[in-house]
Motif scaffolding. Sequence first.
Motif, PDB file in Angstrom:
ATOM      1  N   VAL A 179      20.361  37.164  21.576  1.00 24.41           N
ATOM      2  CA  VAL A 179      19.940  38.045  22.669  1.00 24.41           C
ATOM      3  C   VAL A 179      19.069  37.266  23.651  1.00 24.41           C
ATOM      4  O   VAL A 179      19.150  37.439  24.864  1.00 24.41           O
ATOM      5  N   GLN A 180      18.265  36.361  23.095  1.00 20.79           N
ATOM      6  CA  GLN A 180      17.443  35.480  23.918  1.00 20.79           C
ATOM      7  C   GLN A 180      18.305  34.743  24.939  1.00 20.79           C
ATOM      8  O   GLN A 180      17.964  34.689  26.124  1.00 20.79           O
ATOM      9  N   ALA A 181      19.433  34.217  24.485  1.00 26.31           N
ATOM     10  CA  ALA A 181      20.323  33.477  25.387  1.00 26.31           C
ATOM     11  C   ALA A 181      20.858  34.388  26.486  1.00 26.31           C
ATOM     12  O   ALA A 181      20.945  33.991  27.654  1.00 26.31           O
ATOM     13  N   GLN A 182      21.202  35.626  26.143  1.00 25.41           N
ATOM     14  CA  GLN A 182      21.695  36.575  27.149  1.00 25.41           C
ATOM     15  C   GLN A 182      20.633  36.857  28.211  1.00 25.41           C
ATOM     16  O   GLN A 182      20.919  36.877  29.410  1.00 25.41           O
ATOM     17  N   ILE A 183      19.398  37.083  27.756  1.00 24.84           N
ATOM     18  CA  ILE A 183      18.315  37.417  28.691  1.00 24.84           C
ATOM     19  C   ILE A 183      17.978  36.210  29.576  1.00 24.84           C
ATOM     20  O   ILE A 183      17.747  36.349  30.776  1.00 24.84           O
ATOM     21  N   LEU A 184      17.978  35.005  28.986  1.00 32.33           N
ATOM     22  CA  LEU A 184      17.713  33.808  29.791  1.00 32.33           C
ATOM     23  C   LEU A 184      18.807  33.616  30.839  1.00 32.33           C
ATOM     24  O   LEU A 184      18.527  33.248  31.978  1.00 32.33           O
TER      25      LEU A 184
ATOM     26  N   GLU B 261      28.408  37.594  24.428  1.00 33.01           N
ATOM     27  CA  GLU B 261      28.195  38.788  25.248  1.00 33.01           C
ATOM     28  C   GLU B 261      28.186  40.032  24.352  1.00 33.01           C
ATOM     29  O   GLU B 261      28.612  39.993  23.204  1.00 33.01           O
ATOM     30  N   GLY B 262      27.705  41.123  24.920  1.00 35.49           N
ATOM     31  CA  GLY B 262      27.721  42.394  24.182  1.00 35.49           C
ATOM     32  C   GLY B 262      26.686  42.445  23.085  1.00 35.49           C
ATOM     33  O   GLY B 262      25.796  41.613  23.022  1.00 35.49           O
ATOM     34  N   LYS B 263      26.815  43.436  22.218  1.00 32.09           N
ATOM     35  CA  LYS B 263      25.837  43.548  21.131  1.00 32.09           C
ATOM     36  C   LYS B 263      26.531  43.870  19.813  1.00 32.09           C
ATOM     37  O   LYS B 263      27.697  44.254  19.787  1.00 32.09           O
ATOM     38  N   THR B 264      25.756  43.732  18.722  1.00 29.26           N
ATOM     39  CA  THR B 264      26.340  43.961  17.401  1.00 29.26           C
ATOM     40  C   THR B 264      26.786  45.419  17.272  1.00 29.26           C
ATOM     41  O   THR B 264      26.100  46.319  17.725  1.00 29.26           O
ATOM     42  N   PRO B 265      27.933  45.647  16.657  1.00 27.59           N
ATOM     43  CA  PRO B 265      28.416  47.023  16.510  1.00 27.59           C
ATOM     44  C   PRO B 265      27.565  47.793  15.502  1.00 27.59           C
ATOM     45  O   PRO B 265      26.920  47.202  14.651  1.00 27.59           O
ATOM     46  N   LEU B 266      27.557  49.115  15.646  1.00 27.68           N
ATOM     47  CA  LEU B 266      26.879  49.955  14.661  1.00 27.68           C
ATOM     48  C   LEU B 266      27.773  50.072  13.429  1.00 27.68           C
ATOM     49  O   LEU B 266      28.997  50.104  13.545  1.00 27.68           O
ATOM     50  N   LYS B 275      35.830  42.439  13.084  1.00 30.51           N
ATOM     51  CA  LYS B 275      34.645  43.147  13.581  1.00 30.51           C
ATOM     52  C   LYS B 275      34.037  42.456  14.801  1.00 30.51           C
ATOM     53  O   LYS B 275      33.273  43.050  15.551  1.00 30.51           O
ATOM     54  N   PHE B 276      34.362  41.192  14.984  1.00 27.18           N
ATOM     55  CA  PHE B 276      33.814  40.444  16.123  1.00 27.18           C
ATOM     56  C   PHE B 276      34.733  40.522  17.344  1.00 27.18           C
ATOM     57  O   PHE B 276      34.358  40.130  18.443  1.00 27.18           O
ATOM     58  N   TYR B 277      35.911  41.070  17.130  1.00 30.34           N
ATOM     59  CA  TYR B 277      36.946  41.092  18.163  1.00 30.34           C
ATOM     60  C   TYR B 277      36.464  41.523  19.564  1.00 30.34           C
ATOM     61  O   TYR B 277      36.725  40.844  20.545  1.00 30.34           O
ATOM     62  N   PRO B 278      35.705  42.651  19.689  1.00 29.83           N
ATOM     63  CA  PRO B 278      35.338  43.084  21.049  1.00 29.83           C
ATOM     64  C   PRO B 278      34.479  42.075  21.817  1.00 29.83           C
ATOM     65  O   PRO B 278      34.435  42.111  23.034  1.00 29.83           O
ATOM     66  N   ARG B 279      33.770  41.190  21.114  1.00 30.79           N
ATOM     67  CA  ARG B 279      32.874  40.244  21.787  1.00 30.79           C
ATOM     68  C   ARG B 279      33.465  38.841  21.845  1.00 30.79           C
ATOM     69  O   ARG B 279      32.824  37.913  22.345  1.00 30.79           O
ATOM     70  N   CYS B 280      34.661  38.673  21.295  1.00 32.83           N
ATOM     71  CA  CYS B 280      35.187  37.324  21.071  1.00 32.83           C
ATOM     72  C   CYS B 280      35.892  36.769  22.303  1.00 32.83           C
ATOM     73  O   CYS B 280      36.690  37.446  22.932  1.00 32.83           O
TER      74      CYS B 280
END
Lengths: 253, 312
Positions: A179-184, B261-266, B275-280
């Motif tokens: 997340v740090q990398a995204q914010i930077l 990019e994006g964030k970890t899924p719930l 599970k990583f597909y959407p951010r890959c």
Amino acid sequence: MELLKVKNLKKIFPKHKVAAVDGVDISISKGEIYGLVGESGCGKSTIARAILRLIEVQEGSVLYKEQDLLKMPYRKMRAFRKSLQMIFQDPHTSLDPRVKIGEIIEEVFIIHDNLSQQERRNKTLETLEMVGLGEAYLGRLPSELSGGERQRVGIARALATDPEFIICDEPVSSLDISVQAQILNLLMDLQKRKNLTYLFISHDLGVVGSICDRVSVMRKGRFVETAPCEEIFASPKHEYTKTLLNASRLHFR
Amino acid sequence: MLKIEGLRVKYGADEVVRGVDLAVKKGECVGLVGESGCGKTTVGLSAARLIDARKGKIVSGKILFEGRDILEFDAEGLRKLRGRRISYVFQEPFSSLNPVFTVHEQLKEALREKGKAQEAISEILKSVGLEKISGKKNIYPHELSGGMQQRVMIAMAIASRPDLVILDEPTTALDVSVQNQILELIAELKEKMNLSILFISHDLRIVFSMADRINVMYAGRIVESGPKKDIVSQPRHPYTKGLIGSIPSLKNRKKRFEAIEGKTPLFSDLPKGCKFYPRCKFRIEKCEDEEPAIENISGDHFARCVRAKELV
């Protein structure tokens, strides 16, 4: 062009006898990212707060566009606050937990600008979009957001006044490294797009080294070394800089 | 020393550990790395049977400690295990120490033999670099800095001369220079006491400097594992590549990070396939439908990605 010049800044907190900031000089040019690095308690946040007059200092001056902020009457300072903003370390405690994200940003326009409700709404959305948050976030509370998203809100709040100069006080140190990398990335993108000037405070020389142009290394209220980033990494002069450099684990890449 | 097989853990309806295999040999330091909320702490807690029974449950799997499954241990068996053979160091030293007892009192509790406690405590405090307070009996945790508190936690962890220490983000709450001192201390104690360590962190830089083997975890599963040198020089899973790309580097000064990019899924809303597909960045059509199995790349190096062999 020199945007900010700090001269001989000195701050002693009444309860302590040692100076938290002991005669510090900084000069930052327009469009520059200036790094300030040091351990907890070395005085770096005190400098940040002194520049924005969130605390009063005993000695020194802070010239912003050649006007001394520290001697400015309150009313005039308030107008200046629009162009000097701050991003705080902890996105958990720097956002009011009861206020929705949209309102947190809209409040800035209520305080600083005379806009119609519709104009305010538009600008709020525009500002959130600048930091990668969309309409869906307007009605959410800070507690519904991740640490990274909260820090984006903190950045949006700072951007809302359309500032020239932003102090980033440890903006990524409570975040996961991904997340740090995204914010930077976001901070670097915004800097380029809006030609912003940053004073970037961190305890991590690796982070400072990857985004800053110049850096001052601070210890016990004083600067031990100031130099362009390339120089400090290629040939650190001070022992303390070497220690910090070693601690940043930069040799893995 | 420790072998986890097919571990599954549920918190309510959410399965947060979805079949994890992991092993730590005698004298080895194994890293477990991933973002907040990937389930890595749950794996660590499970290995010491510390999952709060009101909140979570180990659904299936085995946790073999020296060949015996600790999931079958009774309360007495666990008491002999925890704090003696297995120790745990948590992220925040201040909230892990009891504020109303002195450091000495808390250390005494951790000792296996209570005779000659005073000498033993002084000895342990010295071994974690706290000579300064080794003679003082009335020091409370709040009188110490964060780094010193974490040294006390480590002292308590090693006081019983354990075989396995689980370190969960032991330096995350500390400044980088203090971080370094603590990591050096851990490395030194590991050598001296021939400790086996499970080292949990979100920060690959730290795991790289400590671990012999590395496991990368995402959304409740190991997505890549292997010897450190393979993971550093030839990461195969796009997630591992992203974590490495997130590390500050002087080579790419003033350039954008190759971030994820994006964030970890719930866990309540995991994607169907990988599970990583959407951010890959490297995703292809079939990633959407099926979660890939973990596959051998070479020697001891494994990755859970259909494109692992071509992504060099």
